[in-house]
Every structure is written in C-alpha cells, then in structure tokens.
Design a protein around this motif. Structure first.
Motif, PDB file in Angstrom:
ATOM      1  N   SER A   1      -3.997  -3.101   0.160  1.00  0.00           N
ATOM      2  CA  SER A   1      -2.760  -4.284   1.007  1.00  0.00           C
ATOM      3  C   SER A   1      -3.041  -5.238   0.730  1.00  0.00           C
ATOM      4  O   SER A   1      -4.246  -5.715   2.239  1.00  0.00           O
ATOM      5  CB  SER A   1      -1.985  -3.078   1.722  1.00  0.00           C
TER       6      SER A   1
ATOM      7  N   ASP B   1      -7.399   4.967   1.967  1.00  0.00           N
ATOM      8  CA  ASP B   1      -6.805   3.854   2.747  1.00  0.00           C
ATOM      9  C   ASP B   1      -7.926   3.070   3.429  1.00  0.00           C
ATOM     10  O   ASP B   1      -7.848   3.622   4.506  1.00  0.00           O
ATOM     11  CB  ASP B   1      -5.556   5.105   3.797  1.00  0.00           C
TER      12      ASP B   1
ATOM     13  N   GLY C   1       0.545  -0.907  -0.015  1.00  0.00           N
ATOM     14  CA  GLY C   1      -0.125   0.307  -0.174  1.00  0.00           C
ATOM     15  C   GLY C   1       1.189   1.188   0.125  1.00  0.00           C
ATOM     16  O   GLY C   1       0.160   1.896  -0.164  1.00  0.00           O
ATOM     17  N   SER C   2       1.638   1.058   0.190  1.00  0.00           N
ATOM     18  CA  SER C   2       3.147   2.439   0.641  1.00  0.00           C
ATOM     19  C   SER C   2       3.397   2.762  -0.480  1.00  0.00           C
ATOM     20  O   SER C   2       3.508   3.851  -0.645  1.00  0.00           O
ATOM     21  CB  SER C   2       4.628   1.921   1.441  1.00  0.00           C
TER      22      SER C   2
END
Ligand SMILES: Cc1ncc(COP(=O)(O)O)c(C=O)c1O
Length: 386
Positions: free
Chosen positions: A223, A192, A88-89
């Motif tokens: 993620s 997110d 996800g970063s």
C-alpha cells in the motif's frame, strides 16, 4: 461483520470534542507526516481531459515503476506479478476471495490487524489464531503451534511484517520457518508488508518475496498509505509470482472495474520520492517510539512490548477491561481539558477474552504530544476504577 476496534469509539470522541475537550488521537494509524510534494503536484498538474477508468490491474506504466521500486528492495519481479488495488484493504479482500472458499481456514498470529477479522467474515472464512505474547515482544510463536492447527481446510498463513498492532519485525530465520511449513503443507503465505520501510534500530526488512522456493506460495500485500503518508489516495497492490492466483485475483479486480485513476497518478509520482524523505521520516518515528516507550515504562503496572517496526505498540494496563477504560477516558476524564483516544486491543485478537487489558497506541503524533498523552493515561490510571 465485527466493528472496527479502531473506529468504534469515534462517537464518544466526537461528543468529547463537542464539549470542548482536546483529544490526542492515538487510536488510528493516520500519520501527521506530510505527503511528498511531488505526489500532490502530480494531481494538480495532470493534463487529463477525461478521468477514465484504467486497466483493472492498474496502469501498466505505474506497475512497471512499482516493479522497479521492488528491485531496489532486492525483490525481482515484473509488472505482471502486480495488481493495483484500492488500498491494501482491497488487496486483502481480493486475496482472501482468491485463495479460500467458504468455511476454509486461515492461520494468523494474534494480536493482528483488526480488519483481518472483517475481511474473513466478509469472505466467509474462519480465522484460526496462534497467540503471540507480549513477554516475547510478539515474536513468531513456535512453528509447532502452527503445525498443530493445520487441517484439510487450512489454505493460508497470514502475517503482518512489520506488525500492526505489535510493531514486531520478523527475522529472516522466522520467515524461513514459515516458508518451510507452507511448502510442506502446500499453503499460501500471505504477508502484509505495508509498513516495509518502517524498520528501526538499523534492522532491515526481509520480504516473503525474497525467499527462494516460495514462488507458488508467497503473496505480498502492499500500500502507498503509510509509505508516503497517502492514506486517502486508496492505492495498494497484490504481488505474487503465482500466475493462477493472479488470474483469479484479476477477476475480482475486473468486477470492480478499475482502481482510482487520479490516485494512481499521485502514487506513480510518489515513487520518485528521494531516500532523504524516508530517512527523515524513519528518524522521526524512531524518536517518537523511544519517547513513547520511555514514558509508558514510567507508569507503574504498565507492560509494553518494544516495537522494532511500523508505528504501533501494545501496552498492557492495570485494568480489567480496556474497552471500558478507553470509553471512560473520552467521557469522564481530562487533564486541563485534554484527553486521549486509544484503541482497546481486544478487537485485535480473535480468541475471546484475550488482550482485554491491553491497548494499542499509534505513535503518529509529535513527541511533545506523545508525552502529554501518556501523562493523561498515567493520571487516569491513578483514579480509574474498573
Ligand atoms: C497492517 C495493515 N494492512 C493493511 C492496511 C490497509 O491500508 P490501506 O487500505 O489504507 O492501504 C492497514 C491500514 O492501517 C494496515 O495497518
């Protein structure tokens, strides 16, 4: 670049460990839950002879299966709306790069996931915070507060749902308020949602991708790290129906060639994880949360927001500077040779001076360990002097 408040105390923890102290690590969202066996087996038994690159947007087969997974969560889209990323970063980094130019602004309710500060700095953009309050369990601040901050440079609003570090789960009504404002001002709404499954007390998660009329505005970050306890796989994705945005994000993806191949194999297999795995995991976290909150509430002078999702909570302590307190716990304090590592919450805010008496606790340890860890905090507060 700002330091990560989650990791900056690591040298002190290493020193404490070298001196023989046992440490309860409540500072980092590394779950102790077992990765689904099906995912581990897929890596052990694959028949690849060349560990080749995949497509820049990720293997098509995997993306089709991700689209199928979203369908089960009432999100209808196709594999073309998905770019697989290295965690996800990277999805966040590509999204920031795609929607903003240098000096543009992004509005984020704070406290927020500390690395949003790092990604903003790396992208040369300015975080404009809206303060959410512990007294309200960190609910969405009044929408007028957002509106006041919108300038010609504002390009996006970013939320984390459920929230790290707040544990707040946004309601459908709150998402709709945000939807109205991003449509009115033609902004992106970045959500997110890496903790989607972690919703407690029978609450269900409402995704920005479920909201009609947001097709050109909504970008979801996802993620496998937390969902399947696969943090080390480094697989995530960007999801959006906005084709122009996805074409731009794809250029970032092309520049780094490909997300990791073996980890995509593991992540694809993980999609077969039975619902019973999640049911057990959610029950476990709900119990941990209940234990943690009950124990923290027993300490005089401690205020805590009750998390409805994810696996973090913010606790306000009767100290002036939680940075110094967290370091002192590692350097100078123990109960029977044991101490605890927490994340000072100042780094989860971008307004200077806010949150300095707060810590973030990740309830990623077993109940018995959480009880011992909170007891250490309680004993420490009896003797600590600012
Ligand atoms: C809110 C949030 N977003 C994104 C990430 C990044 O996760 P990863 O890069 O492991 O997918 C994390 C990790 O802790 C997180 O808590």
């Amino acid at each position: 670049m700002p330091q990560s408040p989650i990791r900056k105390l690591v040298p002190y923890a290493e020193d404490a460990a070298k001196k023989g102290k046992a440490i309860y690590y409540l500072n980092i969202g590394q779950p102790d839950i077992k990765t689904p066996q099906i995912a581990l087996d897929a890596v052990k038994t694959h028949s690849l002879e060349v560990l080749a690159y995949t497509r820049s947007d990720g293997s098509e087969e995997y993306r089709k299966k991700i689209a199928n997974y979203y369908k089960k969560h009432n999100i209808n889209l196709t594999h073309n709306n998905i770019i697989v990323t290295t965690g996800g970063s990277e999805a966040l980094l590509f999204t920031f790069g795609s929607v903003m130019d240098t000096d543009d602004e992004i509005i984020i309710p704070e406290p927020f996931y500390a690395n949003y500060n790092g990604f903003s700095t790396a992208s040369g953009v300015k975080v404009v915070p809206v303060i959410s309050k512990i007294e309200d369990d960190f609910a969405l601040p009044p929408i007028e507060e957002f509106e006041k901050l919108i300038t010609p440079k504002t390009k996006a609003i970013l939320i984390c749902n459920p929230g790290n570090p707040t544990g707040y789960l946004y309601s459908k009504e709150e998402i709709q308020k945000l939807a109205d404002i991003v449509k009115k001002h033609n902004l992106f709404l970045i959500a997110d949602e890496v903790y989607r499954e972690f919703a407690y007390d029978g609450n269900t998660h409402y995704s920005v991708m479920q909201e009609e009329g947001l097709e050109q505005h909504a970008i979801m970050i996802d993620s496998v790290s937390k969902r399947y306890s696969m943090c080390g796989a480094r697989i995530g994705c960007i999801v959006s129906r906005n084709n122009e945005l996805m074409q731009t994000a794809l250029k970032f993806a092309q520049a780094r060639l490909s997300p990791p191949t073996l980890a995509q194999i593991a992540s694809e297999a993980a999609l077969e994880t039975p619902q019973s795995y999640f049911d057990a995991v959610i029950d476990e976290y709900e119990e941990r949360r209940n234990t943690l909150i009950a124990e923290l509430k027993k300490i005089e002078g401690v205020q805590v927001a009750i998390p409805k999702g994810a696996f973090y909570c913010i606790a306000q302590l009767p100290v002036k500077n939680s940075d110094a307190f967290a370091q002192w716990l590692l350097e100078h304090f123990d109960v029977d040779g044991e101490t605890v590592m927490v994340a000072p919450a100042g780094g989860f805010y971008s307004t200077p001076g806010v949150g300095l008496n707060q810590i973030r606790i990740a309830y990623v340890l077993k109940k018995e360990s959480l009880i011992k860890a909170v007891n250490i905090i309680k004993e420490a507060l009896k003797v600590y002097k600012d």
